[in-house]
Motif scaffolding. Structure first.
Motif, short mmCIF file in Angstrom:
data_model
loop_
_atom_site.label_atom_id
_atom_site.label_comp_id
_atom_site.label_asym_id
_atom_site.label_seq_id
_atom_site.Cartn_x
_atom_site.Cartn_y
_atom_site.Cartn_z
N GLN A 145 0.86 -1.19 0.00
CA GLN A 145 0.00 0.00 0.00
C GLN A 145 0.90 1.24 0.00
O GLN A 145 1.97 1.24 0.62
CB GLN A 145 -0.91 0.01 1.23
CG GLN A 145 -1.86 -1.18 1.30
CD GLN A 145 -2.88 -1.01 2.40
OE1 GLN A 145 -3.78 -0.17 2.32
NE2 GLN A 145 -2.76 -1.83 3.45
N PHE A 146 0.43 2.28 -0.68
CA PHE A 146 1.23 3.50 -0.76
C PHE A 146 0.35 4.64 -1.26
O PHE A 146 -0.78 4.42 -1.74
CB PHE A 146 2.43 3.32 -1.70
CG PHE A 146 2.07 2.82 -3.06
CD1 PHE A 146 1.75 3.71 -4.09
CD2 PHE A 146 2.02 1.46 -3.33
CE1 PHE A 146 1.40 3.26 -5.34
CE2 PHE A 146 1.68 1.00 -4.58
CZ PHE A 146 1.38 1.89 -5.60
N ASP A 147 0.88 5.85 -1.15
CA ASP A 147 0.22 7.04 -1.70
C ASP A 147 1.05 7.54 -2.86
O ASP A 147 2.29 7.51 -2.82
CB ASP A 147 0.09 8.14 -0.64
CG ASP A 147 -0.78 7.70 0.53
OD1 ASP A 147 -1.72 6.90 0.30
OD2 ASP A 147 -0.51 8.12 1.67
N TYR A 170 -2.23 13.52 -3.43
CA TYR A 170 -1.93 12.10 -3.16
C TYR A 170 -3.20 11.25 -3.16
O TYR A 170 -4.23 11.64 -2.59
CB TYR A 170 -1.23 11.95 -1.80
CG TYR A 170 0.26 12.18 -1.88
CD1 TYR A 170 1.09 11.24 -2.49
CD2 TYR A 170 0.84 13.32 -1.31
CE1 TYR A 170 2.47 11.45 -2.56
CE2 TYR A 170 2.21 13.52 -1.37
CZ TYR A 170 3.01 12.58 -2.00
OH TYR A 170 4.37 12.78 -2.07
N HIS A 188 -4.48 7.04 -2.64
CA HIS A 188 -4.03 5.79 -2.00
C HIS A 188 -4.16 4.62 -2.98
O HIS A 188 -5.16 4.50 -3.69
CB HIS A 188 -4.84 5.50 -0.74
CG HIS A 188 -4.30 4.33 0.05
ND1 HIS A 188 -3.12 4.39 0.75
CD2 HIS A 188 -4.80 3.08 0.22
CE1 HIS A 188 -2.91 3.24 1.34
NE2 HIS A 188 -3.91 2.41 1.04
N SER A 231 -3.44 0.22 -3.43
CA SER A 231 -3.18 -1.07 -2.77
C SER A 231 -3.08 -2.14 -3.86
O SER A 231 -3.98 -2.30 -4.69
CB SER A 231 -4.32 -1.42 -1.80
OG SER A 231 -4.10 -2.69 -1.19
N ASP A 279 4.79 7.90 -1.64
CA ASP A 279 5.09 8.08 -0.22
C ASP A 279 4.31 7.05 0.60
O ASP A 279 3.37 6.41 0.11
CB ASP A 279 4.70 9.51 0.21
CG ASP A 279 5.38 9.92 1.51
OD1 ASP A 279 6.21 9.13 2.02
OD2 ASP A 279 5.08 11.02 2.00
N ASP A 280 4.71 6.91 1.88
CA ASP A 280 4.02 6.05 2.85
C ASP A 280 3.84 4.62 2.33
O ASP A 280 2.72 4.07 2.28
CB ASP A 280 2.66 6.64 3.22
CG ASP A 280 2.79 7.96 3.97
OD1 ASP A 280 3.83 8.15 4.62
OD2 ASP A 280 1.87 8.79 3.90
N ILE A 281 4.95 4.00 1.96
CA ILE A 281 4.90 2.63 1.45
C ILE A 281 4.80 1.64 2.62
O ILE A 281 5.58 1.70 3.57
CB ILE A 281 6.15 2.31 0.61
CG1 ILE A 281 6.22 3.25 -0.60
CG2 ILE A 281 6.14 0.86 0.15
CD1 ILE A 281 7.51 3.11 -1.39
N ILE A 282 3.84 0.75 2.54
CA ILE A 282 3.65 -0.28 3.57
C ILE A 282 3.51 -1.63 2.88
O ILE A 282 2.67 -1.81 1.99
CB ILE A 282 2.39 -0.02 4.42
CG1 ILE A 282 2.50 1.33 5.15
CG2 ILE A 282 2.17 -1.16 5.43
CD1 ILE A 282 1.24 1.71 5.91
#
Length: 267
Positions: free
Chosen positions: A8-10, A48, A50, A52, A84-87
């Motif tokens: 998941q990421f933005d 941004y 989101h 997935s 950004d915000d890679i999970i």
């Protein structure tokens, strides 16, 4: 195990240009030719958004998740998309069933330890999550000895058992066990020697009813039985035949008495 992951990421379009982002897997992070695309997207806003992406359908041998970008104008803009915000996390997997085939010889206990360390025990059909540790134990019934566990997938493929347990696969499993029924020896002697014989001795399964019959020789009569297997040898019986259910190795001694005859002389 890439196929068990999702990312998941933005992402947003970089002003003023955009581009297409390819999310995939690589076997060698230093060799771009090993890149395999899983999914692609092209952000069309500077805000941004989101995203997935699941790798559940990936069947290759790659070990690295990678991004590849093709900018709208790769000559003038080396970065066309901001991420950004890679999970990266494991995919939620539905638990699978454990069918417990209880058999005559004893009770099977299935003890499941989930991925969070929580444990629970069951003697009836239950479930377990993928990769959970499943510990097995048994309580043999009286007269039975435990042999081994048998664990297979629902399609019959054997599952390796390690230290009385196994790792839950991503499919339903069947748990069973094998037991051996105990056998015991029933033997007999006579006293005095040659005063008679005994029938009914032999090897019997646990709890089988056994009948011993003392047969006196000519000139003798049966007196009593003595269980000479006990420590004090004080267990005596007078019934003949003698019937009992065997639960251990046992030896009985049949005692006979000589018959006294009265001799009458007629003159």
């Amino acid at each position: 195990n890439i196929s068990g992951l999702k990312i998941q990421f933005d992402a947003r379009k970089h002003i003023p240009m955009g581009g297409t982002v390819f999310v995939g897997v690589m076997t060698d992070p230093a060799d771009a030719s090993t890149f395999t695309t899983i999914e692609s997207f092209a952000p069309n806003t500077t805000e941004y958004e989101h995203y997935s992406i699941s790798f559940e359908n990936y069947t290759g041998s790659g070990e690295y998740i990678a991004f590849m970008m093709r900018g709208a104008d790769p000559i003038n803009y080396s970065l066309a998309v901001c991420i950004d915000d890679i999970i990266v996390e494991e995919l939620p997997i539905e638990p699978h069933s454990i069918t417990i085939n209880q058999v005559t010889g004893g009770t099977i206990y299935v003890n499941v330890v989930d991925n969070h360390g929580n444990a629970y025990s069951s003697t009836t059909d239950t479930i377990a999550a993928y990769n959970a540790w499943v510990n097995l134990s048994v309580e043999p019934n009286a007269g039975y000895t435990f042999d081994d566990f048998v664990v297979t997938t629902a399609s019959g493929i054997p599952i390796e058992i390690i230290n009385s347990g196994f790792v839950m696969p991503g499919e339903d499993v069947i748990v069973s066990a094998t037991f051996t029924q105990n056998t015991y020896t029933v033997s007999a002697t006579v006293d005095p020697m040659n005063a008679g014989s005994v029938t009914g001795t032999g090897t019997y399964n646990y709890n089988t009813e056994v009948t011993l019959t003392a047969i006196p020789a000519t000139g003798y009569s049966f007196d009593h039985w003595q269980n000479i297997s006990t420590a004090d040898n004080e267990d005596t019986e007078t019934a003949n035949p003698l019937s009992f259910n065997v639960t251990e190795d046992v030896t009985y001694k049949a005692f006979f008495s000589m018959i006294d005859y009265e001799l009458i002389y007629m003159d």
